[in-house]
Design a protein around this motif. Sequence first.
Motif, short mmCIF file in Angstrom:
data_model
loop_
_atom_site.label_atom_id
_atom_site.label_comp_id
_atom_site.label_asym_id
_atom_site.label_seq_id
_atom_site.Cartn_x
_atom_site.Cartn_y
_atom_site.Cartn_z
N SER A 1 0.82 -1.22 0.00
CA SER A 1 0.00 0.00 0.00
C SER A 1 0.85 1.26 0.00
CB SER A 1 -0.93 0.00 1.22
OG SER A 1 -0.17 -0.03 2.41
N CYS A 2 2.17 1.11 -0.02
CA CYS A 2 3.07 2.27 -0.05
C CYS A 2 3.34 2.65 -1.51
CB CYS A 2 4.38 1.95 0.66
SG CYS A 2 5.57 3.32 0.63
N LYS A 3 2.76 3.75 -1.93
CA LYS A 3 2.90 4.21 -3.30
C LYS A 3 3.80 5.45 -3.35
CE LYS A 3 0.04 1.08 -4.59
NZ LYS A 3 0.63 -0.21 -4.85
N TYR A 4 4.90 5.33 -4.07
CA TYR A 4 5.82 6.45 -4.25
C TYR A 4 5.28 7.37 -5.33
CZ TYR A 4 9.69 4.54 -1.47
OH TYR A 4 10.49 4.09 -0.45
N LEU A 5 5.46 8.66 -5.15
CA LEU A 5 5.06 9.63 -6.16
C LEU A 5 5.81 9.38 -7.46
CD1 LEU A 5 5.07 13.03 -4.23
CD2 LEU A 5 3.08 11.78 -5.02
N SER A 6 5.15 9.66 -8.55
CA SER A 6 5.80 9.64 -9.86
C SER A 6 5.53 10.99 -10.50
CB SER A 6 5.22 8.51 -10.73
OG SER A 6 3.87 8.78 -11.03
N SER A 7 6.05 11.22 -11.67
CA SER A 7 5.88 12.52 -12.30
C SER A 7 4.41 12.86 -12.49
CB SER A 7 6.61 12.57 -13.64
OG SER A 7 6.10 11.57 -14.49
N GLU A 8 3.58 11.87 -12.78
CA GLU A 8 2.16 12.14 -13.00
C GLU A 8 1.48 12.61 -11.72
OE1 GLU A 8 3.55 9.07 -13.79
OE2 GLU A 8 3.84 9.54 -15.90
N SER A 9 1.72 11.92 -10.62
CA SER A 9 1.06 12.29 -9.37
C SER A 9 1.68 13.54 -8.76
CB SER A 9 1.12 11.14 -8.37
OG SER A 9 2.45 10.76 -8.11
N ALA A 10 2.96 13.76 -8.99
CA ALA A 10 3.63 14.93 -8.41
C ALA A 10 3.21 16.22 -9.10
CB ALA A 10 5.14 14.78 -8.51
N SER A 11 2.93 16.19 -10.38
CA SER A 11 2.60 17.42 -11.10
C SER A 11 1.34 18.07 -10.57
CB SER A 11 2.48 17.15 -12.60
OG SER A 11 1.39 16.29 -12.84
N GLU A 12 0.42 17.26 -10.03
CA GLU A 12 -0.81 17.80 -9.50
C GLU A 12 -0.59 18.65 -8.25
OE1 GLU A 12 -3.26 14.41 -8.79
OE2 GLU A 12 -3.20 13.79 -10.89
N SER A 13 0.39 18.28 -7.45
CA SER A 13 0.59 19.00 -6.19
C SER A 13 1.83 19.87 -6.17
CB SER A 13 0.66 17.99 -5.04
OG SER A 13 1.72 17.10 -5.25
N SER A 14 2.59 19.92 -7.25
CA SER A 14 3.84 20.66 -7.23
C SER A 14 3.64 22.17 -7.05
CB SER A 14 4.66 20.40 -8.49
OG SER A 14 3.99 20.88 -9.62
N THR A 15 2.56 22.72 -7.55
CA THR A 15 2.32 24.15 -7.38
C THR A 15 2.16 24.49 -5.92
OG1 THR A 15 1.26 24.24 -9.54
CG2 THR A 15 0.84 26.07 -8.05
N LEU A 16 1.41 23.68 -5.17
CA LEU A 16 1.23 23.93 -3.74
C LEU A 16 2.54 23.77 -3.00
CD1 LEU A 16 -2.11 21.99 -3.13
CD2 LEU A 16 -1.78 24.47 -3.29
N PHE A 17 3.35 22.81 -3.39
CA PHE A 17 4.61 22.54 -2.73
C PHE A 17 5.59 23.70 -2.89
CE2 PHE A 17 8.89 20.73 -2.57
CZ PHE A 17 8.82 20.02 -1.39
N GLN A 18 5.55 24.39 -4.04
CA GLN A 18 6.52 25.42 -4.32
C GLN A 18 6.27 26.71 -3.55
OE1 GLN A 18 6.59 25.82 -8.56
NE2 GLN A 18 7.66 23.89 -8.85
N ILE A 19 5.09 26.86 -2.96
CA ILE A 19 4.79 28.07 -2.19
C ILE A 19 5.71 28.10 -0.98
CG2 ILE A 19 3.05 29.26 -0.80
CD1 ILE A 19 0.95 28.05 -2.70
N GLY A 20 6.45 29.13 -0.86
CA GLY A 20 7.39 29.28 0.25
C GLY A 20 8.71 28.57 0.07
N PHE A 21 8.84 27.76 -0.96
CA PHE A 21 10.07 27.01 -1.17
C PHE A 21 11.25 27.92 -1.46
CE2 PHE A 21 13.01 24.58 -3.85
CZ PHE A 21 13.34 23.59 -2.95
#
Length: 173
Positions: free
Chosen positions: A136-156
């Motif tokens: 049940s441990c799923k590592y992010l891939s480029s497809e799943s990461a692209s959806e949340s990358s904008t939120l992640f970059q805030i404050g980075f």
Amino acid sequence: MKSKEWIIIYELLMVECYLVVAMGGRLQQKAESTIPTPTFSPPEANRTGIESTTWCVAHPGASQFDLENALDWACGVGGADCSSVQPGAACYQPDTLLSHASYAFNSYYQHNGNSDVACNFGGTATITSRDPSYGSCKYLSSESASESSTLFQIGFLTKILEILILLCLNTRL
């Protein structure tokens, strides 16, 4: 932000770092030395082929000490999503430093351009084309990461700037 914009910002920060150290009187240069001009090629996306995706995992030969420091940075200042390696979460087992670091490193890598630079962690990480997900441990891939990358970059960018300023003030170039 696009990867190219991050590279330009990084290069400007490195020059600024050099100037802060030089003007702070901490730099002693030989007369013939010059200001280094950092040059970087654009980071490559993690899609190396039509159906090829890459992940960033901890290097099995890395020392415990280096892995601990890199994991602390990734889950702290680096802003990686480490909630899945907390007790009781999907990726907590196996409860090993290598496993937890791999998950955290990949989270950071997927949210930060999927480039060699985003998968270094002081030499404790490596890029693989083999999906490290299990059960049940799923590592992010480029497809799943692209959806949340904008939120992640805030404050980075602010975090990186703070780190670079601290490094500039405490490092001799």
